[in-house]
Design a protein around this motif. Structure first.
Motif, PDB file in Angstrom:
ATOM      1  N   ALA A 186       0.763  -0.654   0.080  1.00  0.00           N
ATOM      2  CA  ALA A 186      -0.038   0.031  -0.183  1.00  0.00           C
ATOM      3  C   ALA A 186       1.189   1.212   0.425  1.00  0.00           C
ATOM      4  CB  ALA A 186      -1.246  -0.532   0.997  1.00  0.00           C
ATOM      5  N   ASN A 187       1.773   1.380   0.904  1.00  0.00           N
ATOM      6  CA  ASN A 187       3.058   2.328   0.598  1.00  0.00           C
ATOM      7  C   ASN A 187       4.213   2.732  -0.416  1.00  0.00           C
ATOM      8  OD1 ASN A 187       2.213   3.316   2.567  1.00  0.00           O
ATOM      9  ND2 ASN A 187       2.866   2.031   4.145  1.00  0.00           N
ATOM     10  N   GLY A 188       4.088   1.593  -1.382  1.00  0.00           N
ATOM     11  CA  GLY A 188       4.369   1.685  -2.538  1.00  0.00           C
ATOM     12  C   GLY A 188       6.363   0.341  -2.303  1.00  0.00           C
ATOM     13  N   VAL A 189       5.847   0.066  -1.154  1.00  0.00           N
ATOM     14  CA  VAL A 189       7.531  -0.791  -1.510  1.00  0.00           C
ATOM     15  C   VAL A 189       6.390  -2.457  -1.536  1.00  0.00           C
ATOM     16  CG1 VAL A 189       9.218  -1.457   0.669  1.00  0.00           C
ATOM     17  CG2 VAL A 189       7.861   0.311   0.778  1.00  0.00           C
ATOM     18  N   ALA A 190       6.671  -2.809  -3.255  1.00  0.00           N
ATOM     19  CA  ALA A 190       5.862  -3.852  -3.253  1.00  0.00           C
ATOM     20  C   ALA A 190       7.270  -5.045  -3.954  1.00  0.00           C
ATOM     21  CB  ALA A 190       4.896  -3.325  -5.397  1.00  0.00           C
ATOM     22  N   ASN A 191       8.240  -4.073  -4.453  1.00  0.00           N
ATOM     23  CA  ASN A 191       9.415  -5.577  -4.667  1.00  0.00           C
ATOM     24  C   ASN A 191      10.148  -5.998  -3.329  1.00  0.00           C
ATOM     25  OD1 ASN A 191       8.108  -6.352  -7.203  1.00  0.00           O
ATOM     26  ND2 ASN A 191       9.416  -4.044  -7.651  1.00  0.00           N
ATOM     27  N   ILE A 192      10.138  -7.019  -2.605  1.00  0.00           N
ATOM     28  CA  ILE A 192      10.940  -6.622  -1.538  1.00  0.00           C
ATOM     29  C   ILE A 192      11.097  -8.594  -1.556  1.00  0.00           C
ATOM     30  CG2 ILE A 192      10.756  -7.771   1.044  1.00  0.00           C
ATOM     31  CD1 ILE A 192       7.472  -6.363   1.380  1.00  0.00           C
ATOM     32  N   ILE A 193      12.184  -8.764  -1.434  1.00  0.00           N
ATOM     33  CA  ILE A 193      13.816  -9.911  -1.757  1.00  0.00           C
ATOM     34  C   ILE A 193      13.887  -9.750   0.174  1.00  0.00           C
ATOM     35  CG2 ILE A 193      15.421 -10.728  -2.083  1.00  0.00           C
ATOM     36  CD1 ILE A 193      16.454  -8.385  -3.891  1.00  0.00           C
ATOM     37  N   GLU A 194      13.411 -11.227   0.327  1.00  0.00           N
ATOM     38  CA  GLU A 194      13.421 -11.752   0.899  1.00  0.00           C
ATOM     39  C   GLU A 194      14.313 -12.808   1.570  1.00  0.00           C
ATOM     40  OE1 GLU A 194      10.114 -14.210   3.587  1.00  0.00           O
ATOM     41  OE2 GLU A 194      10.912 -15.572   2.781  1.00  0.00           O
ATOM     42  N   VAL A 195      15.430 -12.850   2.746  1.00  0.00           N
ATOM     43  CA  VAL A 195      16.931 -13.385   2.005  1.00  0.00           C
ATOM     44  C   VAL A 195      16.738 -14.192   4.119  1.00  0.00           C
ATOM     45  CG1 VAL A 195      19.058 -13.169   2.446  1.00  0.00           C
ATOM     46  CG2 VAL A 195      17.521 -12.212   1.087  1.00  0.00           C
ATOM     47  N   GLN A 196      16.933 -15.300   4.338  1.00  0.00           N
ATOM     48  CA  GLN A 196      16.805 -16.753   5.010  1.00  0.00           C
ATOM     49  C   GLN A 196      18.017 -16.399   5.189  1.00  0.00           C
ATOM     50  OE1 GLN A 196      14.086 -19.621   5.468  1.00  0.00           O
ATOM     51  NE2 GLN A 196      15.662 -20.694   6.853  1.00  0.00           N
ATOM     52  N   PHE A 197      18.904 -16.492   6.174  1.00  0.00           N
ATOM     53  CA  PHE A 197      20.385 -16.298   6.069  1.00  0.00           C
ATOM     54  C   PHE A 197      20.928 -17.672   7.430  1.00  0.00           C
ATOM     55  CE2 PHE A 197      21.739 -13.803   9.810  1.00  0.00           C
ATOM     56  CZ  PHE A 197      20.647 -13.093   9.690  1.00  0.00           C
TER      57      PHE A 197
END
Lengths: 454, 343
Positions: free
Chosen positions: B97-108
């Motif tokens: 909704a705030n424009g952060v549409a592309n998130i990369i999830e990293v499980q390290f």
């Protein structure tokens, strides 16, 4: 009241004193004297409690923190084997910078092992982990920088003074004993014995730790390398901003309120509000700063500019109140005389009143700054509790670079796992206290030197 | 009044430079205090080994970090959020909704959660059932749901030391609390069969039964610690009867003061957590704003450096601090390299 001797012979109750001599105390006098003695004793008791708690505070902080100013280093010959440093053998600085500092750890471990063999030191149960954990990770990084700066060193053996790990350092500060080493997963009895042997040998020395004051914060893996350099710079920048903004604004506001403003309901409201603002909890200014400077004005987080602005708001009431008191204490006769010889009101204020009030203003400002220097709560909200390991640039552009602050650094370090950080937090408190003491001394000096009495 | 003039001009200078406040030069990271030490280790090594500036890493907690992360794109918003739990779908929606549409999830990697007590105290050989029996608000005695009557550990299990129950567990704002509730209390609840009794008492309501399993007694035998592990450690130092909940890495840094309890007979170590033998562990994450890659210098390089074998792999500096390396690190590296976003 005609007969003096007669009234003296009667007490206030009208009772007749049988023994009128001044040399023998009556019961009433004794009671009064005892009450006075008790009153004095309460005062002395209060001061004693204050001094005791101060002594307790200082001894515990100095006891915990003094060791932060000393650090253990070991100098051994390190062979910069080309296999590790320059695996392709091209001596190309570009390629060599592709070798991470972590790889340099093996150089230190191998060199330490060779050195132990050469010196003929025999220690039972010395494992590879003891050797690799002997030096700080910071030593790998400085070795790497040394090699990249000077690629001819590859393949040679250089004498290197390397920072030892926080556990080895703790052995010479009473933090780690042979007994605690036996239970500690990060060190061992063998490592303890090796450190003792190296100490006797003269290879290992604990000396003054100037990097504690100059170096930036370090990660949890290198407690021994952490310093307060960035925090001192950050605090200094914030104090500059506070001084440059709060002093002129505060003085201008006080001069107007004290010398020019009409006394009416509006100025009364302003006056009440200033006193109220001085009592507002500092965390409220932090919330205000977050909303106004970061979210609304779009200033970057974790920067001295935002911290400085928030602390300016916090310090303003203190400065205004002390400036007004200083202006008030200038006798009206000086104003009258100046006005009488034809000076305008502005001339009166700028040429006569303000110079005389200056010592009071400066004292108030310095006390306000000292208060701002030790303030933590508002800075927590504007992102100053960050891990910042690069120095901010030179001002004014540096005001917009991320930085830490002294009290926040203390807060930060008390939360870390390695016990060496606790020592450093106490060390940072000592530095902070020294700064505060200097500022207060300066305030006292200015007041003594320039104050005029009428 | 020279000094006043000087001060005023300096103020003007600051105001002027405010307008030229340079674009963000370094990566900004915020979030979980569990991930914070790892992120600082990476940030430090990243600055040391690359041309980029050291990222600025803030703590504040997983939820606070993700909230900040989802505030928007560009400007002063953070680039990476650290989290000791997976992002919730509600948070993904807020982000979008705030424009952060592309998130990369990293499980390290993984983090173990351990029970530890004073080094001079008795040994604890715990099971989730023991912990549930000692700390739950309500337990089942003779088929009846009653308020927890146990006062000594030996009341719960005769093999445990005869020591008053005194536990220091993370407060509800911590991500660790969630793991403690799910992996210890809930597991113990199911193991002892109390779960069914709770469900029965609640008329077959499974959710209510789960909530009952995870509620901790409030009669003083269990204390919520809202600060961090240093506070738990201080509490145990002043109260040698206490048993505290710690992160594995914190315990490993303080083995001279703490004695760790085994769970189901398994001693928590990096290896036993990695193999899954030790039951109480959780994955650690960080989230990267894809839209900032290429805008903020060093962002992708930081993420790649974080999950590189040299940092997050076995024997690397993160494992040295107590991180349990992810066995599928190669897949994670591919995710970061491809900038694969969560859907």
């Amino acid at each position: 009241m005609t007969d003096v001797t007669d009234t003296a012979a009667f007490g206030p109750g009208g009772e007749r004193h049988t023994s009128g001599s001044l040399l023998t105390e009556s019961a009433r006098t004794r009671k009064r004297n005892a009450a006075e003695k008790r009153f004095k004793a309460y005062g002395i008791g209060a001061i004693a409690i204050a001094i005791l708690s101060l002594v307790f505070l200082l001894t515990s902080i100095i006891g915990d923190g003094a060791s932060a100013f000393r650090q253990t280093y070991a100098s051994i010959p390190v062979t910069l084997s080309a296999d590790v440093v320059d695996p392709d053998g091209n001596r190309d600085p570009e390629e060599m910078s592709g070798v991470y500092s972590m790889s340099y750890g093996s150089l230190l471990t191998d060199s330490l092992r060779n050195w132990i063999e050469q010196e003929g030191i025999q220690i039972e149960g010395l494992t590879d982990a003891d050797l690799s954990g002997f030096f700080s990770n910071e030593a790998q990084a400085s070795l790497r920088n040394q090699v990249l700066d000077n690629p001819e060193l590859v393949g040679q053996t250089v004498e290197m003074t390397a920072l030892t790990s926080s556990r080895v350092d703790g052995m010479f500060k009473g933090r780690v004993s042979e007994e605690s080493a036996s239970r500690d997963a990060k060190t061992s009895v063998a490592q303890f014995q090796l450190a003792e042997a190296m100490r006797e040998n003269g290879t290992l020395v604990t000396r003054f730790n100037s990097s504690f004051i100059t170096k930036p914060d370090a990660s949890d893996n290198r407690a021994e390398a952490a310093g307060i350099g960035v925090a001192i710079l950050g605090s200094l920048y914030m104090m500059l901003i506070v001084l440059v903004l709060a002093l002129p604004i505060g003085v201008a506001a006080s001069i107007y309120l004290e010398e020019f403003a009409p006394k009416n309901r509006f100025t009364d409201i302003i006056e009440v509000n200033i006193s109220n603002l001085a009592a507002v909890p500092s965390i409220v200014f932090g919330i205000l700063g977050l909303a106004a400077f970061i979210n609304f004005a779009g200033l970057p987080r974790s920067t001295p500019i935002v911290g400085g602005l928030v602390l300016t708001l916090m310090t303003l009431p203190t400065i205004i109140i002390s400036t007004r008191a200083a202006l008030k204490s200038v006798p009206p006769s000086i104003r009258d005389a100046a006005l009488g010889v034809g000076a305008s009101r502005m001339q009166t204020v700028l040429h006569h009143v303000l110079p005389l009030a200056m010592p009071g203003i400066l004292t108030g400002t310095i006390i306000g700054l000292a208060q701002a220097l030790g303030e933590t709560a508002p800075l927590l909200l504007i992102g100053m509790v960050a891990f910042v390991s690069t120095y901010p640039g030179a001002p004014p552009a540096g005001f917009f670079d991320p930085a830490s602050a002294l009290p926040v650094q203390v807060y930060n370090w008390t939360q870390r796992a390695d016990p060496a950080f606790f020592e450093r937090a106490s060390g940072a408190i000592i530095v902070l206290l020294v700064f505060l003491l200097c500022m207060n001394l300066l305030a006292i000096y200015l007041r003594r030197k320039f104050e005029r009495r009428w | 009044m020279k000094s006043v003039k000087l001060a005023v001009s300096a103020a003007a200078l600051i105001a002027a430079s405010a307008s030229v406040a340079a674009a963000q030069e370094q990566v900004q990271v915020a979030g979980s205090s569990t991930v914070l030490p790892y992120a600082t280790i990476v940030a430090e090594a990243f600055a040391e080994n690359t041309e980029f500036q050291a990222p600025v890493v803030e703590g504040g907690g997983s939820s606070a970090g993700l909230k900040q992360f989802c505030e928007g794109v560009g400007g002063n918003t953070i680039d990476v959020a650290n989290a000791s739990r997976q992002i919730k779908s509600s948070e993904v929606e807020t982000c979008a909704a705030n424009g952060v549409a592309n998130i990369i999830e990293v499980q390290f990697g993984y983090d173990g959660i351990v029970f530890a007590s004073d080094i001079n105290g008795p040994d604890f050989v715990l099971t989730p059932a023991d912990v549930f029996g000692a700390l739950a608000a309500e337990v089942v005695v003779d088929g009846e749901v009653t308020a927890n009557p146990a006062t000594n550990w030996s009341d719960v299990n005769p093999d445990l030391p005869e020591q008053a129950i005194m536990a220091f567990i993370p407060g509800t704002k911590h991500g660790t609390r969630e793991v403690f509730e799910e992996k210890v209390l809930l597991a113990g609840c199911e193991e002892t069969g109390a779960m069914e009794a709770f469900a029965e008492a609640n008329g077959g309501d499974e959710d209510a039964a789960e909530a009952a399993c995870m509620s901790v007694r409030t009669d003083g035998a269990s204390v919520d610690i809202d600060g961090d592990y240093t506070e738990t450690l201080a509490r145990i130092a002043s109260n040698p009867n206490g048993v505290g909940v710690f992160g594995l890495s914190f315990y490993e840094n303080n083995t001279d003061k703490l004695k760790v309890a085994t769970i189901n007979g398994v001693t928590p170590t990096v290896d036993s957590v990695a193999s899954g033998e030790y039951p109480v562990s959780r994955p650690l994450f960080f989230y990267v704003k894809k839209d900032h890659i290429g805008v903020v210098p060093g962002l992708k390089e930081y993420a790649e450096f974080f999950v590189s074998d040299a940092m997050a792999g076995p024997g690397g500096p993160l494992a040295e601090y107590g991180l349990v390396p992810d066995p599928q690190l190669a897949d994670v590296q591919a995710t970061v390299a491809d900038e694969a976003t969560i859907q």
